[in-house]
Design a protein around this motif. Sequence first.
Motif, PDB file in Angstrom:
ATOM      1  N   ALA A 176       0.860  -1.188   0.000  1.00  0.00           N
ATOM      2  CA  ALA A 176       0.000   0.000   0.000  1.00  0.00           C
ATOM      3  C   ALA A 176       0.896   1.237   0.000  1.00  0.00           C
ATOM      4  CB  ALA A 176      -0.921  -0.023   1.212  1.00  0.00           C
ATOM      5  N   LEU A 177       1.743   1.338  -1.007  1.00  0.00           N
ATOM      6  CA  LEU A 177       2.686   2.442  -1.118  1.00  0.00           C
ATOM      7  C   LEU A 177       1.929   3.763  -1.116  1.00  0.00           C
ATOM      8  CD1 LEU A 177       5.779   2.737  -1.490  1.00  0.00           C
ATOM      9  CD2 LEU A 177       5.362   2.892  -3.929  1.00  0.00           C
ATOM     10  N   GLN A 178       2.333   4.671  -0.260  1.00  0.00           N
ATOM     11  CA  GLN A 178       1.647   5.946  -0.122  1.00  0.00           C
ATOM     12  C   GLN A 178       1.813   6.795  -1.377  1.00  0.00           C
ATOM     13  OE1 GLN A 178       3.323   7.709   3.372  1.00  0.00           O
ATOM     14  NE2 GLN A 178       2.649   6.067   4.703  1.00  0.00           N
ATOM     15  N   THR A 179       0.817   7.606  -1.643  1.00  0.00           N
ATOM     16  CA  THR A 179       0.799   8.458  -2.831  1.00  0.00           C
ATOM     17  C   THR A 179       2.042   9.342  -2.920  1.00  0.00           C
ATOM     18  OG1 THR A 179      -1.609   8.479  -2.738  1.00  0.00           O
ATOM     19  CG2 THR A 179      -0.578  10.146  -4.108  1.00  0.00           C
ATOM     20  N   ASN A 180       2.478   9.887  -1.801  1.00  0.00           N
ATOM     21  CA  ASN A 180       3.638  10.780  -1.832  1.00  0.00           C
ATOM     22  C   ASN A 180       4.952  10.038  -2.104  1.00  0.00           C
ATOM     23  OD1 ASN A 180       3.460   9.604   0.788  1.00  0.00           O
ATOM     24  ND2 ASN A 180       4.741  11.220   1.627  1.00  0.00           N
ATOM     25  N   LEU A 181       4.922   8.705  -2.098  1.00  0.00           N
ATOM     26  CA  LEU A 181       6.126   7.915  -2.373  1.00  0.00           C
ATOM     27  C   LEU A 181       6.116   7.258  -3.755  1.00  0.00           C
ATOM     28  CD1 LEU A 181       6.530   6.146   1.096  1.00  0.00           C
ATOM     29  CD2 LEU A 181       7.746   8.161   0.242  1.00  0.00           C
ATOM     30  N   LEU A 182       5.069   7.503  -4.546  1.00  0.00           N
ATOM     31  CA  LEU A 182       4.934   6.827  -5.841  1.00  0.00           C
ATOM     32  C   LEU A 182       6.062   7.163  -6.810  1.00  0.00           C
ATOM     33  CD1 LEU A 182       1.093   6.903  -6.508  1.00  0.00           C
ATOM     34  CD2 LEU A 182       2.524   4.957  -5.868  1.00  0.00           C
ATOM     35  N   GLU A 183       6.408   8.432  -6.942  1.00  0.00           N
ATOM     36  CA  GLU A 183       7.458   8.800  -7.905  1.00  0.00           C
ATOM     37  C   GLU A 183       8.795   8.211  -7.493  1.00  0.00           C
ATOM     38  OE1 GLU A 183       9.169   9.722 -11.213  1.00  0.00           O
ATOM     39  OE2 GLU A 183       7.029   9.957 -10.873  1.00  0.00           O
ATOM     40  N   ARG A 184       9.105   8.301  -6.224  1.00  0.00           N
ATOM     41  CA  ARG A 184      10.345   7.683  -5.736  1.00  0.00           C
ATOM     42  C   ARG A 184      10.309   6.176  -5.949  1.00  0.00           C
ATOM     43  NH1 ARG A 184      12.159   8.121   0.499  1.00  0.00           N
ATOM     44  NH2 ARG A 184      13.395   6.236   0.546  1.00  0.00           N
ATOM     45  N   GLY A 185       9.160   5.549  -5.693  1.00  0.00           N
ATOM     46  CA  GLY A 185       9.004   4.113  -5.910  1.00  0.00           C
ATOM     47  C   GLY A 185       9.215   3.732  -7.366  1.00  0.00           C
ATOM     48  N   ARG A 186       8.690   4.556  -8.271  1.00  0.00           N
ATOM     49  CA  ARG A 186       8.891   4.308  -9.713  1.00  0.00           C
ATOM     50  C   ARG A 186      10.376   4.332 -10.060  1.00  0.00           C
ATOM     51  NH1 ARG A 186       4.364   7.583 -10.203  1.00  0.00           N
ATOM     52  NH2 ARG A 186       2.598   6.420 -11.014  1.00  0.00           N
ATOM     53  N   ASP A 231      -2.339  -8.637  -0.243  1.00  0.00           N
ATOM     54  CA  ASP A 231      -2.212  -7.178  -0.315  1.00  0.00           C
ATOM     55  C   ASP A 231      -1.485  -6.712  -1.570  1.00  0.00           C
ATOM     56  OD1 ASP A 231      -3.454  -7.004   2.116  1.00  0.00           O
ATOM     57  OD2 ASP A 231      -1.670  -6.400   3.233  1.00  0.00           O
ATOM     58  N   LEU A 232      -0.764  -7.605  -2.216  1.00  0.00           N
ATOM     59  CA  LEU A 232      -0.001  -7.223  -3.400  1.00  0.00           C
ATOM     60  C   LEU A 232      -0.916  -6.688  -4.505  1.00  0.00           C
ATOM     61  CD1 LEU A 232       2.860  -7.038  -4.419  1.00  0.00           C
ATOM     62  CD2 LEU A 232       2.580  -9.279  -5.436  1.00  0.00           C
ATOM     63  N   GLN A 233      -2.172  -7.102  -4.498  1.00  0.00           N
ATOM     64  CA  GLN A 233      -3.124  -6.612  -5.497  1.00  0.00           C
ATOM     65  C   GLN A 233      -3.322  -5.107  -5.392  1.00  0.00           C
ATOM     66  OE1 GLN A 233      -6.548  -8.997  -4.686  1.00  0.00           O
ATOM     67  NE2 GLN A 233      -5.665 -10.844  -5.563  1.00  0.00           N
ATOM     68  N   SER A 234      -3.056  -4.545  -4.213  1.00  0.00           N
ATOM     69  CA  SER A 234      -3.230  -3.102  -4.028  1.00  0.00           C
ATOM     70  C   SER A 234      -1.951  -2.315  -4.319  1.00  0.00           C
ATOM     71  CB  SER A 234      -3.696  -2.810  -2.596  1.00  0.00           C
ATOM     72  OG  SER A 234      -2.693  -3.168  -1.667  1.00  0.00           O
ATOM     73  N   TYR A 235      -0.866  -2.999  -4.680  1.00  0.00           N
ATOM     74  CA  TYR A 235       0.402  -2.317  -4.951  1.00  0.00           C
ATOM     75  C   TYR A 235       0.243  -1.430  -6.180  1.00  0.00           C
ATOM     76  CZ  TYR A 235       5.428  -1.718  -5.807  1.00  0.00           C
ATOM     77  OH  TYR A 235       6.676  -1.194  -6.018  1.00  0.00           O
ATOM     78  N   PRO A 236       0.340  -0.108  -6.012  1.00  0.00           N
ATOM     79  CA  PRO A 236       0.039   0.807  -7.119  1.00  0.00           C
ATOM     80  C   PRO A 236       1.032   0.764  -8.281  1.00  0.00           C
ATOM     81  CG  PRO A 236       0.869   2.027  -5.238  1.00  0.00           C
ATOM     82  CD  PRO A 236       0.705   0.594  -4.795  1.00  0.00           C
ATOM     83  N   LEU A 237       2.189   0.167  -8.095  1.00  0.00           N
ATOM     84  CA  LEU A 237       3.186   0.116  -9.165  1.00  0.00           C
ATOM     85  C   LEU A 237       3.300  -1.272  -9.787  1.00  0.00           C
ATOM     86  CD1 LEU A 237       5.970   2.294  -7.479  1.00  0.00           C
ATOM     87  CD2 LEU A 237       4.211   3.021  -9.102  1.00  0.00           C
ATOM     88  N   ALA A 238       2.327  -2.135  -9.534  1.00  0.00           N
ATOM     89  CA  ALA A 238       2.388  -3.511 -10.046  1.00  0.00           C
ATOM     90  C   ALA A 238       2.566  -3.556 -11.559  1.00  0.00           C
ATOM     91  CB  ALA A 238       1.142  -4.279  -9.633  1.00  0.00           C
ATOM     92  N   PHE A 239       1.914  -2.658 -12.267  1.00  0.00           N
ATOM     93  CA  PHE A 239       2.016  -2.650 -13.730  1.00  0.00           C
ATOM     94  C   PHE A 239       3.389  -2.208 -14.213  1.00  0.00           C
ATOM     95  CE2 PHE A 239       0.670   1.518 -12.438  1.00  0.00           C
ATOM     96  CZ  PHE A 239       1.353   2.388 -13.273  1.00  0.00           C
ATOM     97  N   GLU A 240       4.210  -1.682 -13.320  1.00  0.00           N
ATOM     98  CA  GLU A 240       5.544  -1.214 -13.702  1.00  0.00           C
ATOM     99  C   GLU A 240       6.651  -2.222 -13.372  1.00  0.00           C
ATOM    100  OE1 GLU A 240       6.431   2.876 -12.893  1.00  0.00           O
ATOM    101  OE2 GLU A 240       4.310   3.361 -12.732  1.00  0.00           O
TER     102      GLU A 240
END
Length: 87
Positions: free
Chosen positions: A39-49, A65-74
Amino acid sequence: MARRKLVVIGNCQAGTIASAINGSPRLAAKLQAIYHHPALQTNLLERGRQELAQADTVLIQDISDLQSYPLAFELGERAQLHFPCIR
């Protein structure tokens, strides 16, 4: 020799694995482990990418919970290793 980058995705157990790798002098000399909670926080998405883009390998915990990982498609084609949730 440059350290290889490893992104570890999962619950708190995955965080412990990343901390153990970074805390072991022998492993840390070869690997830089970076922990991502599913559940990576929105403010960490760019750094996560950026961290995913630079990762040599991704270690993924098999949890629902992995289904909720916002960068799964990357995750793309980079090397992926899966490990179970420990109970």
